[in-house]
Design a protein around this motif. Structure first.
Motif, PDB file in Angstrom:
ATOM      1  N   THR A 157      -5.030  -1.163 -12.703  1.00 35.15           N
ATOM      2  CA  THR A 157      -4.983  -2.624 -12.735  1.00 35.15           C
ATOM      3  C   THR A 157      -4.987  -3.154 -14.164  1.00 35.15           C
ATOM      4  O   THR A 157      -4.380  -4.175 -14.449  1.00 35.15           O
ATOM      5  N   GLU A 203       0.954   5.148  -9.024  1.00 33.09           N
ATOM      6  CA  GLU A 203      -0.049   4.088  -8.976  1.00 33.09           C
ATOM      7  C   GLU A 203      -0.444   3.700 -10.394  1.00 33.09           C
ATOM      8  O   GLU A 203      -0.908   4.531 -11.178  1.00 33.09           O
ATOM      9  N   PHE A 234      -4.027  -6.082  -1.846  1.00 34.53           N
ATOM     10  CA  PHE A 234      -5.235  -6.889  -1.661  1.00 34.53           C
ATOM     11  C   PHE A 234      -4.993  -8.324  -2.108  1.00 34.53           C
ATOM     12  O   PHE A 234      -5.473  -9.274  -1.494  1.00 34.53           O
ATOM     13  N   MET A 235      -4.219  -8.491  -3.194  1.00 33.48           N
ATOM     14  CA  MET A 235      -3.914  -9.845  -3.668  1.00 33.48           C
ATOM     15  C   MET A 235      -3.086 -10.599  -2.637  1.00 33.48           C
ATOM     16  O   MET A 235      -3.275 -11.800  -2.429  1.00 33.48           O
ATOM     17  N   PRO A 292      -2.277  -0.765  -4.415  1.00 31.87           N
ATOM     18  CA  PRO A 292      -3.313  -1.419  -3.597  1.00 31.87           C
ATOM     19  C   PRO A 292      -3.739  -2.767  -4.155  1.00 31.87           C
ATOM     20  O   PRO A 292      -4.068  -3.675  -3.392  1.00 31.87           O
ATOM     21  N   PHE A 293      -3.673  -2.924  -5.489  1.00 34.63           N
ATOM     22  CA  PHE A 293      -4.073  -4.209  -6.071  1.00 34.63           C
ATOM     23  C   PHE A 293      -3.197  -5.332  -5.544  1.00 34.63           C
ATOM     24  O   PHE A 293      -3.696  -6.387  -5.127  1.00 34.63           O
ATOM     25  N   LEU A 321       0.840  -1.200   0.000  1.00 32.08           N
ATOM     26  CA  LEU A 321       0.000   0.000   0.000  1.00 32.08           C
ATOM     27  C   LEU A 321       0.871   1.245   0.000  1.00 32.08           C
ATOM     28  O   LEU A 321       0.587   2.216  -0.700  1.00 32.08           O
TER      29      LEU A 321
END
Lengths: 324, 213
Positions: free
Chosen positions: B166, B163, B93-94, B89-90, B84
């Protein structure tokens, strides 16, 4: 991610609102569940406390608050109390990316679905911890069942949601709602009926509810993983179960039923009406079907839902490629 | 009948706009008293490092297997926080989805299926040889990465991470990095075939036939 005051205030307000929603939802759903169960079994349900028994759920929660917290001998104290906390708090985060209304999205993250799936894993972990830490063989059996069930059903659930994600071209839940229209034939349930069917089955299994409530099957395991919990420990598990139900219903409304879009005027009321319709459907299923056997449960998943989900995803991908 | 967005939206827009501008002016007035963003990043980095280290020590020092695994979960949480901090963030979370939601839960499952001896009473001090091997395993990656760190220290400018959406990650996996991506899936396939082979080796021909029913 920007560290602005607005984001901070937004998320803070959202978390407080979500806690209120979770508690209110549990109280309402306990009443709805018992009343619906009563109607299905041709008996009145709760009717003594308050008009039509409406205060029954509030009295029950008062009773739970006042109960003694009983700790059995030889338990791992840290893990025993960590488990209900771990069951309750990650669920708060799961509501953040859900678009309740055109303006009412707590956090518009582009990876909303991934966030939900990531923090949903903590629920399984808490069930496991609860079953293991309470030093009870029914607890361990329930936890073992919980893990094999939710790991198995997570896969077709993701496949079903991925088909919708392919169609919308985004993991952002707001975009997925925006891509749907306001009339029922413009919802994803029309374009993805198989995914909707798979999701409906997986949703019942993921929330550990009858006919897939094997982790807590009362007639076999007393109460499964939360056998040894009383008072607030039990209340937290209970709250998180209903919050999980609410969450999967909101996701169902968002992904397949057009979210906040509806006739007359768009708004959060449509999301809530649709989500509660799904909830009542879940309750209806619970009181209609008998509990499945464990091998049946796993066979449904691995031999039917998983191949069907893959097939559906494959067909969706081909159609998208051809149309574009 | 359906009300147009044009009727409702301006009303809500004005309400939201006033709240937003009020918060913005509040933030602007607080600006001189707030710490700089880089200091917040350093603080977050320190907290995540502490979480990772605490989880790591917990997972190797706890005698109880389940507590050790909770240490592992803590470490994974810290690593997700690092992702993060790197503005991905992807990946964060993964990390949670795969490591906490799947790997740790499977480890836990394996612990529960074994006999109930997870209190560590069979644990003993490692022999000198085992300690030597452990030290070797620690030094090997240090020997590879250490010179690189010393060579490049201070040369790479520290910049605010960008960033990536995705979608770009997915396109990258299917264009530039398609070979490693496919190789990873082959490795997973081999591991799966191996697991199936190991699981079925215990059954005789008759037993395995009965099992497959």
């Amino acid at each position: 991610m920007d560290l602005s005051l607005i984001t901070f205030v937004q998320i803070l307000v959202a978390v407080i609102a979500i806690i209120c929603l979770m508690v209110a939802n549990a109280v309402v759903m306990v009443y709805v569940e018992r009343k619906v169960a009563g109607f299905i079994q041709r008996r009145p349900g709760p009717y003594e406390v308050g008009p039509w028994g409406t205060i029954q759920a509030i009295c029950d929660s008062m009773k739970l608050l006042a109960k003694q917290i009983f700790v059995p001998a030889n338990v791992d104290l840290v893990l025993f109390f960590l488990a209900p906390v771990l069951a309750f708090f990650p669920v708060l985060l799961l509501f953040l990316p859900i678009p309740f209304g055109p303006y009412l999205t707590p956090w518009k993250t582009p990876d909303g679905l991934v966030l939900i799936l990531a923090f949903a894993g903590f629920g399984v972990l808490s069930n496991l911890l609860a079953g293991w830490a309470s030093n009870n063989k029914y607890g361990v059996l329930g936890a073992a069942r919980a893990v094999s069930q939710s790991i198995a059903y997570e896969i077709p659930l993701m496949l079903a949601l991925m088909a919708v994600v392919f169609q919308a071209g985004s993991l952002n839940l707001s975009v997925i709602v925006e891509k749907q229209g306001w009339v029922p034939w413009e919802w994803n349930i029309v374009t993805q009926p198989l995914a909707f069917f798979i999701y409906l089955i997986c949703l019942v299994a993921e929330t550990n509810r009858a006919p897939f409530d094997l982790p807590e099957a009362e007639s076999e395991l007393t109460a499964g993983f939360h056998t040894e919990y009383s008072g607030m420990g039990f209340a937290l598990f209970f709250l998180s179960e209903y919050a999980n139900m609410l969450l999967v219903s909101f996701i169902c409304a968002t992904f397949f039923l057009g979210g906040y879009k509806g006739p007359i005027i768009d708004g959060f009321w449509w999301t809530i009406i649709k989500a509660y319709a799904v909830m009542v459907f879940i309750v209806w299923i619970r009181w209609t079907f008998p509990r499945v056997r464990f091998d049946q449960l796993l066979n449904i998943n691995w031999k039917w839902l998983l191949p069907l989900g893959l097939l559906n995803l494959w067909i969706t991908a081909i159609i998208i490629k051809v149309v574009n | 009948m359906r009300m147009d967005k044009e009727v409702v939206n301006p009303i809500i827009d004005t309400i939201l706009g006033s709240i937003t501008s009020g918060l913005n002016s509040l933030q602007a007035s607080m600006e001189p008293y707030l710490p700089e963003l880089s200091w917040v990043a350093y603080l977050a980095f320190a907290i995540y490092v502490l979480i990772i280290l605490a989880g790591g020590f917990m997972s190797i020092l706890c005698r109880n297997l389940v507590r050790a695994m909770m240490g592992l979960v803590l470490t994974f949480l810290g690593v997700a926080g690092m992702y993060l901090l790197l503005a991905s963030p992807f990946l964060a979370f993964m990390q949670l989805l795969i490591y906490v939601g799947a790997v740790c839960v499977l480890i836990f499952f394996a612990i529960m299926l074994t006999r109930n001896v997870s209190d560590g009473e069979e644990a003993h001090w490692p022999t000198l040889g085992a300690l030597g091997y452990g030290l070797l395993a620690l030094l090997a990656p240090l020997g590879v990465i250490g010179p690189l760190i010393i060579m490049h220290a201070g040369k790479i400018p520290v910049q605010v991470p960008v960033e990536n959406p995705t979608g770009e990650l997915g396109e990258g996996l299917l264009s530039d990095y398609v070979l490693p991506f496919e190789l990873i899936s082959i490795i997973l396939l081999v591991a799966m075939a191996g697991a199936v082979y190991l699981a079925f080796r215990g059954f005789g021909p008759e037993k395995s036939k009965r099992h497959s029913k």
